[in-house]
Design a protein around this motif. Structure first.
Motif, PDB file in Angstrom:
ATOM      1  N   TYR A   1      -2.296 -10.477 -12.957  1.00 47.65           N
ATOM      2  CA  TYR A   1      -3.734 -10.301 -13.058  1.00 47.65           C
ATOM      3  C   TYR A   1      -4.488 -10.605 -11.766  1.00 47.65           C
ATOM      4  O   TYR A   1      -5.623 -10.174 -11.598  1.00 47.65           O
ATOM      5  N   VAL A   2      -3.884 -11.328 -10.897  1.00 50.23           N
ATOM      6  CA  VAL A   2      -4.576 -11.730  -9.674  1.00 50.23           C
ATOM      7  C   VAL A   2      -3.839 -11.143  -8.474  1.00 50.23           C
ATOM      8  O   VAL A   2      -2.623 -11.317  -8.342  1.00 50.23           O
ATOM      9  N   GLU A   3      -4.545 -10.400  -7.600  1.00 47.71           N
ATOM     10  CA  GLU A   3      -3.929  -9.764  -6.436  1.00 47.71           C
ATOM     11  C   GLU A   3      -3.853 -10.752  -5.272  1.00 47.71           C
ATOM     12  O   GLU A   3      -4.795 -11.499  -5.014  1.00 47.71           O
ATOM     13  N   SER A   4      -2.736 -10.651  -4.599  1.00 46.51           N
ATOM     14  CA  SER A   4      -2.595 -11.434  -3.377  1.00 46.51           C
ATOM     15  C   SER A   4      -3.298 -10.706  -2.232  1.00 46.51           C
ATOM     16  O   SER A   4      -3.609  -9.514  -2.348  1.00 46.51           O
ATOM     17  N   PRO A   5      -3.569 -11.367  -1.143  1.00 45.82           N
ATOM     18  CA  PRO A   5      -4.197 -10.691   0.009  1.00 45.82           C
ATOM     19  C   PRO A   5      -3.420  -9.472   0.472  1.00 45.82           C
ATOM     20  O   PRO A   5      -4.003  -8.445   0.827  1.00 45.82           O
ATOM     21  N   ARG A   6      -2.075  -9.570   0.468  1.00 45.94           N
ATOM     22  CA  ARG A   6      -1.254  -8.429   0.888  1.00 45.94           C
ATOM     23  C   ARG A   6      -1.401  -7.265  -0.091  1.00 45.94           C
ATOM     24  O   ARG A   6      -1.515  -6.105   0.316  1.00 45.94           O
TER      25      ARG A   6
ATOM     26  N   LYS B   1      -3.944  -6.692  -2.037  1.00 46.41           N
ATOM     27  CA  LYS B   1      -5.278  -6.120  -1.849  1.00 46.41           C
ATOM     28  C   LYS B   1      -5.296  -5.155  -0.671  1.00 46.41           C
ATOM     29  O   LYS B   1      -5.875  -4.062  -0.737  1.00 46.41           O
ATOM     30  N   ALA B   2      -4.638  -5.558   0.429  1.00 44.73           N
ATOM     31  CA  ALA B   2      -4.596  -4.700   1.614  1.00 44.73           C
ATOM     32  C   ALA B   2      -3.846  -3.410   1.316  1.00 44.73           C
ATOM     33  O   ALA B   2      -4.272  -2.309   1.711  1.00 44.73           O
ATOM     34  N   LEU B   3      -2.704  -3.502   0.586  1.00 41.68           N
ATOM     35  CA  LEU B   3      -1.924  -2.313   0.241  1.00 41.68           C
ATOM     36  C   LEU B   3      -2.694  -1.387  -0.693  1.00 41.68           C
ATOM     37  O   LEU B   3      -2.645  -0.159  -0.558  1.00 41.68           O
ATOM     38  N   ASN B   4      -3.416  -1.973  -1.655  1.00 39.76           N
ATOM     39  CA  ASN B   4      -4.215  -1.157  -2.574  1.00 39.76           C
ATOM     40  C   ASN B   4      -5.344  -0.427  -1.840  1.00 39.76           C
ATOM     41  O   ASN B   4      -5.645   0.734  -2.132  1.00 39.76           O
ATOM     42  N   ARG B   5      -5.983  -1.133  -0.902  1.00 38.07           N
ATOM     43  CA  ARG B   5      -7.030  -0.472  -0.111  1.00 38.07           C
ATOM     44  C   ARG B   5      -6.443   0.682   0.701  1.00 38.07           C
ATOM     45  O   ARG B   5      -7.052   1.748   0.821  1.00 38.07           O
TER      46      ARG B   5
ATOM     47  N   LEU C   1      -3.768   2.409  -0.063  1.00 38.83           N
ATOM     48  CA  LEU C   1      -3.430   3.481  -1.002  1.00 38.83           C
ATOM     49  C   LEU C   1      -4.671   4.269  -1.402  1.00 38.83           C
ATOM     50  O   LEU C   1      -4.656   5.506  -1.448  1.00 38.83           O
ATOM     51  N   GLN C   2      -5.759   3.581  -1.696  1.00 42.56           N
ATOM     52  CA  GLN C   2      -7.003   4.258  -2.063  1.00 42.56           C
ATOM     53  C   GLN C   2      -7.523   5.118  -0.915  1.00 42.56           C
ATOM     54  O   GLN C   2      -8.014   6.235  -1.118  1.00 42.56           O
ATOM     55  N   ASN C   3      -7.398   4.585   0.292  1.00 34.49           N
ATOM     56  CA  ASN C   3      -7.826   5.347   1.466  1.00 34.49           C
ATOM     57  C   ASN C   3      -6.967   6.596   1.643  1.00 34.49           C
ATOM     58  O   ASN C   3      -7.473   7.677   1.983  1.00 34.49           O
ATOM     59  N   MET C   4      -5.648   6.456   1.393  1.00 37.43           N
ATOM     60  CA  MET C   4      -4.756   7.608   1.501  1.00 37.43           C
ATOM     61  C   MET C   4      -5.125   8.682   0.476  1.00 37.43           C
ATOM     62  O   MET C   4      -5.173   9.875   0.794  1.00 37.43           O
ATOM     63  N   GLN C   5      -5.392   8.276  -0.768  1.00 31.32           N
ATOM     64  CA  GLN C   5      -5.788   9.233  -1.793  1.00 31.32           C
ATOM     65  C   GLN C   5      -7.094   9.924  -1.427  1.00 31.32           C
ATOM     66  O   GLN C   5      -7.259  11.134  -1.629  1.00 31.32           O
ATOM     67  N   LEU C   6      -8.032   9.166  -0.851  1.00 30.04           N
ATOM     68  CA  LEU C   6      -9.292   9.752  -0.412  1.00 30.04           C
ATOM     69  C   LEU C   6      -9.050  10.779   0.685  1.00 30.04           C
ATOM     70  O   LEU C   6      -9.639  11.875   0.670  1.00 30.04           O
ATOM     71  N   GLN C   7      -8.164  10.444   1.635  1.00 34.13           N
ATOM     72  CA  GLN C   7      -7.863  11.368   2.726  1.00 34.13           C
ATOM     73  C   GLN C   7      -7.204  12.644   2.206  1.00 34.13           C
ATOM     74  O   GLN C   7      -7.520  13.749   2.661  1.00 34.13           O
TER      75      GLN C   7
END
Length: 323
Positions: free
Chosen positions: A50-55, A57-61, A63-69
């Motif tokens: 339930y709780v994301e680690s900093p790493r 969070k960075a990977l999810n961001r 991934l989201q950026n890749m999907q947006l691109q």
């Protein structure tokens, strides 16, 4: 030092010291350690879920950026496909129609890629479908662009040839209107001036004073400038290419020589009455692929519509020719 604990014994009416057995202590310690381990496991598992680690969070961001691109790339490809479709439509229905060339078949433009799976290395990931479809669209778009590029190269060649053709076609009247006395005879059955018999007149006769300038009706090369053909007297023949030859007969004198290149409107000779001729005039013929055709259809480059209509009216009269 641990505290000593007592309990009240009702039988002896006194307090007795609590004695802990070793097995009990071990059990308590074991239970405590087990409970601690279980708590730690649950904390790590639930917290990790339930709780994301900093790493993470960075990977999810990322991934989201890749999907947006990828979404932006697909949107740009849709726009590029629309532009290319418009170019393809103009290519088939305008350019190729104008230059009398066959359109490119749709199956050739939309041909896919057969054979082995070109995208195997992109499979097996969470977003494989998006990545594979995007790569397919890019590959197909690139192929269509290559096909269209080759087509435009062909159109450029056709345009250059068309420009040469338009310059070469004998498209002007060889004698200027202001120099003419009249258009004496046209193409068709006419009365022979010497035998009075009806026979085919293969050109147009333009009556003009001796020495009136004669102009090349299109770009070409002078292939003859002599009097070696029976009846024509001094005459000039210009090969315009594309199967066209123009002939100028009964000249007074030449202003060109054999193998000389000429441009439309160049002065090539002067009106005379040499050969089988009754009076000074220019006998003018056009030959296409070895067949003599009516020159009346080739004056769009020098006459107004009113002048052309008058010329057409005179040329249609079945009068006597001058040669």
């Amino acid at each position: 030092m641990s505290k000593v604990k007592y309990y009240y014994d009702p039988e002896s009416l006194s307090y007795r010291k609590i004695e802990h057995k070793r097995i009990t202590k071990f059990t308590y310690i074991s239970l405590f350690l087990l409970a601690s381990a279980l708590f730690a496991f649950l904390f790590v598992f639930i917290g990790g879920y339930y709780v994301e680690s900093p790493r993470e969070k960075a990977l999810n961001r990322e991934l989201q950026n890749m999907q947006l691109q990828f979404d932006l790339v697909n949107k740009k490809m849709s726009e590029a496909e629309a532009v290319l479709a418009n170019i393809e439509d103009r290519d088939n229905n305008i350019y190729r129609v104008y230059f009398e060339s066959n359109p490119i078949p749709e199956e050739q433009r939309r041909a896919g890629f057969g054979g082995v799976n070109r995208y195997r290395n992109l499979e097996g990931y969470d977003n494989s479908k998006l990545i594979v479809e995007t790569n397919k669209r890019i590959d197909i778009l690139q192929k269509q662009i290559v096909v269209q590029s080759k087509s435009l190269d062909e159109i450029a060649v056709l345009a250059e040839e068309k420009e040469k053709l338009l310059a070469a076609i004998p498209a002007i009247q060889p004698v200027r209107n202001q120099d003419l006395k009249r258009m004496a005879s046209g193409y068709g059955m006419r009365s022979d001036p010497f035998t009075k018999a009806r026979k085919m007149h293969w050109g147009m006769d333009f009556t003009a004073p001796r020495g009136t300038p004669i102009y090349a009706s299109g770009d070409g090369v002078v292939v003859r400038a002599d009097s070696g053909s029976t009846g024509y007297g001094k005459h000039i023949r210009i090969d315009h290419g594309f199967g066209y030859i123009s002939l100028y007969a009964h000249l007074y004198k030449y202003n060109v020589r054999k193998n000389q290149k000429v441009k439309r409107g160049d002065l090539i000779g002067f009106v005379g009455s040499t050969g089988r001729s009754q009076a000074p005039h220019l006998h003018y013929e056009i030959i296409k692929d070895g067949e003599k055709i009516n020159p009346i259809n080739f004056y769009y480059g020098s006459l107004t519509s009113e002048e052309f209509n008058r010329l057409l009216e005179h040329a249609s009269l079945e009068n006597q020719s001058l040669d």
